[in-house]
Design an enzyme around this catalytic site. Sequence first.
Site, PDB file in Angstrom:
ATOM      1  N   LYS A   1     -46.008  -1.764 -72.332  1.00 53.49           N
ATOM      2  CA  LYS A   1     -45.407  -0.787 -71.401  1.00 53.49           C
ATOM      3  C   LYS A   1     -45.893  -1.010 -69.973  1.00 53.49           C
ATOM      4  O   LYS A   1     -47.046  -1.351 -69.752  1.00 53.49           O
ATOM      5  CB  LYS A   1     -45.798   0.622 -71.860  1.00 53.49           C
ATOM      6  CG  LYS A   1     -45.367   1.735 -70.927  1.00 53.49           C
ATOM      7  CD  LYS A   1     -45.832   3.096 -71.437  1.00 53.49           C
ATOM      8  CE  LYS A   1     -47.091   3.572 -70.752  1.00 53.49           C
ATOM      9  NZ  LYS A   1     -47.479   4.940 -71.133  1.00 53.49           N
TER      10      LYS A   1
ATOM     11  N   GLN B   1     -56.775  10.841 -65.153  1.00 59.67           N
ATOM     12  CA  GLN B   1     -57.350  10.166 -63.977  1.00 59.67           C
ATOM     13  C   GLN B   1     -58.813   9.897 -64.301  1.00 59.67           C
ATOM     14  O   GLN B   1     -59.695  10.675 -63.945  1.00 59.67           O
ATOM     15  CB  GLN B   1     -57.219  11.063 -62.752  1.00 59.67           C
ATOM     16  CG  GLN B   1     -55.770  11.342 -62.363  1.00 59.67           C
ATOM     17  CD  GLN B   1     -55.689  12.372 -61.254  1.00 59.67           C
ATOM     18  OE1 GLN B   1     -56.020  12.102 -60.099  1.00 59.67           O
ATOM     19  NE2 GLN B   1     -55.256  13.572 -61.597  1.00 59.67           N
TER      20      GLN B   1
ATOM     21  N   ASP C   1     -49.039   8.709 -80.442  1.00 57.44           N
ATOM     22  CA  ASP C   1     -49.548   8.786 -79.070  1.00 57.44           C
ATOM     23  C   ASP C   1     -50.434  10.024 -78.939  1.00 57.44           C
ATOM     24  O   ASP C   1     -50.350  10.944 -79.758  1.00 57.44           O
ATOM     25  CB  ASP C   1     -48.370   8.864 -78.078  1.00 57.44           C
ATOM     26  CG  ASP C   1     -48.731   8.275 -76.720  1.00 57.44           C
ATOM     27  OD1 ASP C   1     -49.920   8.003 -76.478  1.00 57.44           O
ATOM     28  OD2 ASP C   1     -47.815   8.095 -75.892  1.00 57.44           O
TER      29      ASP C   1
ATOM     30  N   ARG D   1     -45.983   1.200 -66.405  1.00 58.63           N
ATOM     31  CA  ARG D   1     -45.646   2.494 -65.798  1.00 58.63           C
ATOM     32  C   ARG D   1     -45.124   2.258 -64.395  1.00 58.63           C
ATOM     33  O   ARG D   1     -45.786   1.635 -63.566  1.00 58.63           O
ATOM     34  CB  ARG D   1     -46.882   3.414 -65.779  1.00 58.63           C
ATOM     35  CG  ARG D   1     -46.529   4.808 -65.328  1.00 58.63           C
ATOM     36  CD  ARG D   1     -47.571   5.843 -65.664  1.00 58.63           C
ATOM     37  NE  ARG D   1     -47.510   6.375 -67.011  1.00 58.63           N
ATOM     38  CZ  ARG D   1     -46.548   7.160 -67.490  1.00 58.63           C
ATOM     39  NH1 ARG D   1     -45.505   7.464 -66.753  1.00 58.63           N
ATOM     40  NH2 ARG D   1     -46.610   7.623 -68.710  1.00 58.63           N
TER      41      ARG D   1
ATOM     42  N   THR E   1     -43.909  13.604 -69.742  1.00 58.59           N
ATOM     43  CA  THR E   1     -42.485  13.614 -69.372  1.00 58.59           C
ATOM     44  C   THR E   1     -41.618  12.960 -70.446  1.00 58.59           C
ATOM     45  O   THR E   1     -40.396  12.916 -70.319  1.00 58.59           O
ATOM     46  CB  THR E   1     -42.261  12.832 -68.057  1.00 58.59           C
ATOM     47  OG1 THR E   1     -42.604  11.452 -68.290  1.00 58.59           O
ATOM     48  CG2 THR E   1     -43.112  13.376 -66.924  1.00 58.59           C
TER      49      THR E   1
ATOM     50  N   ASP F   1     -55.638  39.973 -55.609  1.00 60.70           N
ATOM     51  CA  ASP F   1     -55.385  38.806 -54.749  1.00 60.70           C
ATOM     52  C   ASP F   1     -55.175  37.524 -55.560  1.00 60.70           C
ATOM     53  O   ASP F   1     -55.029  36.440 -55.006  1.00 60.70           O
ATOM     54  CB  ASP F   1     -56.541  38.606 -53.760  1.00 60.70           C
ATOM     55  CG  ASP F   1     -57.868  38.347 -54.461  1.00 60.70           C
ATOM     56  OD1 ASP F   1     -57.896  38.353 -55.709  1.00 60.70           O
ATOM     57  OD2 ASP F   1     -58.871  38.139 -53.758  1.00 60.70           O
ATOM     58  N   GLY F   2     -55.183  37.627 -56.883  1.00 58.58           N
ATOM     59  CA  GLY F   2     -54.909  36.449 -57.717  1.00 58.58           C
ATOM     60  C   GLY F   2     -56.156  35.778 -58.260  1.00 58.58           C
ATOM     61  O   GLY F   2     -56.068  34.880 -59.106  1.00 58.58           O
ATOM     62  N   GLU F   3     -57.345  36.187 -57.778  1.00 55.62           N
ATOM     63  CA  GLU F   3     -58.573  35.576 -58.316  1.00 55.62           C
ATOM     64  C   GLU F   3     -58.771  36.016 -59.772  1.00 55.62           C
ATOM     65  O   GLU F   3     -58.370  37.119 -60.151  1.00 55.62           O
ATOM     66  CB  GLU F   3     -59.788  35.984 -57.472  1.00 55.62           C
ATOM     67  CG  GLU F   3     -59.797  35.300 -56.121  1.00 55.62           C
ATOM     68  CD  GLU F   3     -61.023  35.677 -55.282  1.00 55.62           C
ATOM     69  OE1 GLU F   3     -61.866  36.465 -55.759  1.00 55.62           O
ATOM     70  OE2 GLU F   3     -61.112  35.171 -54.157  1.00 55.62           O
TER      71      GLU F   3
HETATM   72  C1  R5P Z   1     -50.492   6.954 -71.763  1.00 55.20           C
HETATM   73  O1  R5P Z   1     -51.435   6.211 -71.634  1.00 55.20           O
HETATM   74  C2  R5P Z   1     -50.516   8.094 -72.744  1.00 55.20           C
HETATM   75  O2  R5P Z   1     -51.032   7.736 -73.973  1.00 55.20           O
HETATM   76  C3  R5P Z   1     -49.126   8.672 -72.910  1.00 55.20           C
HETATM   77  O3  R5P Z   1     -48.286   7.683 -73.452  1.00 55.20           O
HETATM   78  C4  R5P Z   1     -48.583   9.122 -71.583  1.00 55.20           C
HETATM   79  O4  R5P Z   1     -49.536   9.862 -70.898  1.00 55.20           O
HETATM   80  C5  R5P Z   1     -47.353   9.945 -71.796  1.00 55.20           C
HETATM   81  O5  R5P Z   1     -46.814  10.271 -70.550  1.00 55.20           O
HETATM   82  P1  R5P Z   1     -45.257  10.381 -70.394  1.00 55.20           P
HETATM   83  O6  R5P Z   1     -44.756  11.202 -71.540  1.00 55.20           O
HETATM   84  O7  R5P Z   1     -45.040  11.077 -69.065  1.00 55.20           O
HETATM   85  O8  R5P Z   1     -44.697   8.999 -70.387  1.00 55.20           O
END
Ligand code: R5P
Length: 312
Positions: free
Chosen positions: A192, A97, A218, A194, A223, A37-39
């Site tokens: 930056k 988060q 980073d 977002r 993305t 069942d995927g568990e």
């Molecule tokens: C942001 O605070 C992180 O350090 C990365 O820059 C971010 O999470 C990268 O996310 P993405 O590649 O989607 O811009």
Amino acid sequence: MNTLTIFSGNSNPDLARKVCDSLNIPLGKCEVGKFSDGEIKVHITENIRGKDVFVVQPTCVPANDNLMELLIIMDAAMRASAKRITAVLPYFGYARQDRKDKPRVPITAKLVANLLERAGADRILTIDLHAAQVQGFFDIPFDHLFAVSLFSEYFKDKVDEDWVVVAPDVGGTKMARAYAKRFNSGLAIVDKRRVSDEKAEAMHIMGEVKGKNVIIVDDIIATAGSLVEAAAALKKNGVKDIYVAATHAVLCGPAIERIEKSDIKEVVVTDTIPLGQEKRIRRIKQLSVAHILGEAIKRIHNEETISELFAL
Ligand code: R5P
């Protein structure tokens, strides 16, 4: 080391094997599969009574399955009388988060911390957390390692005082400063904003970059929105070559296409997250964190200091 056992789920068994190789021990015997069942179904098939158990499992995509596997392996280890269980999350998913930045949203980093502790983790080992303060969400020992030594070794023959290390956002300043100190180079910061999950906007560049080679550092490329925006803004400000050092290659959605279309010369990442075949493009180079993790695991097991591995 005969009481040390390392297990892996399905998220990054190659890395777990490399960690074991670096310690000259076999990977612990554990079957991690699924019921019809995927568990998730886990069976530890060796005796671990009284053992010091480490479960290497980054909670990358598929994050929910990988997190559940980690929790269930730890539950099995706890019920099999392991002496101590360390959850090794080379990549700590759900960490972005980490606060309520608007009404009625969760703090998933805290939720994951609660789940790990309840499932039996006695300590946590991770690399380049998105935000260091996530450590405070736990009431158990937490070792937070950095990949800076790995990247600085890789770039040491290339980068000199004429280069500039760039933080792609203000939050990355501390990490970028650590790199700049190691390279004895300049420092710049991208202001930056977002716009959405997939889109970021580079507003200004703070610092002198004109005519310089740059290295953007980073913790995560998801993305690649932040990265390509920063690269485009740097190009507009007259930089020469653009390199990137980023620990966690999440590389989701349009990331690969964006990197291929960008002015970035090379993107260096680590193997905290496995690089699928479609992500193995010429411009992406992968370094292994296996020996850093192996060294930390050995020292934790031997109750030795690992503080020099924390050095920024
Ligand atoms: C942001 O605070 C992180 O350090 C990365 O820059 C971010 O999470 C990268 O996310 P993405 O590649 O989607 O811009």
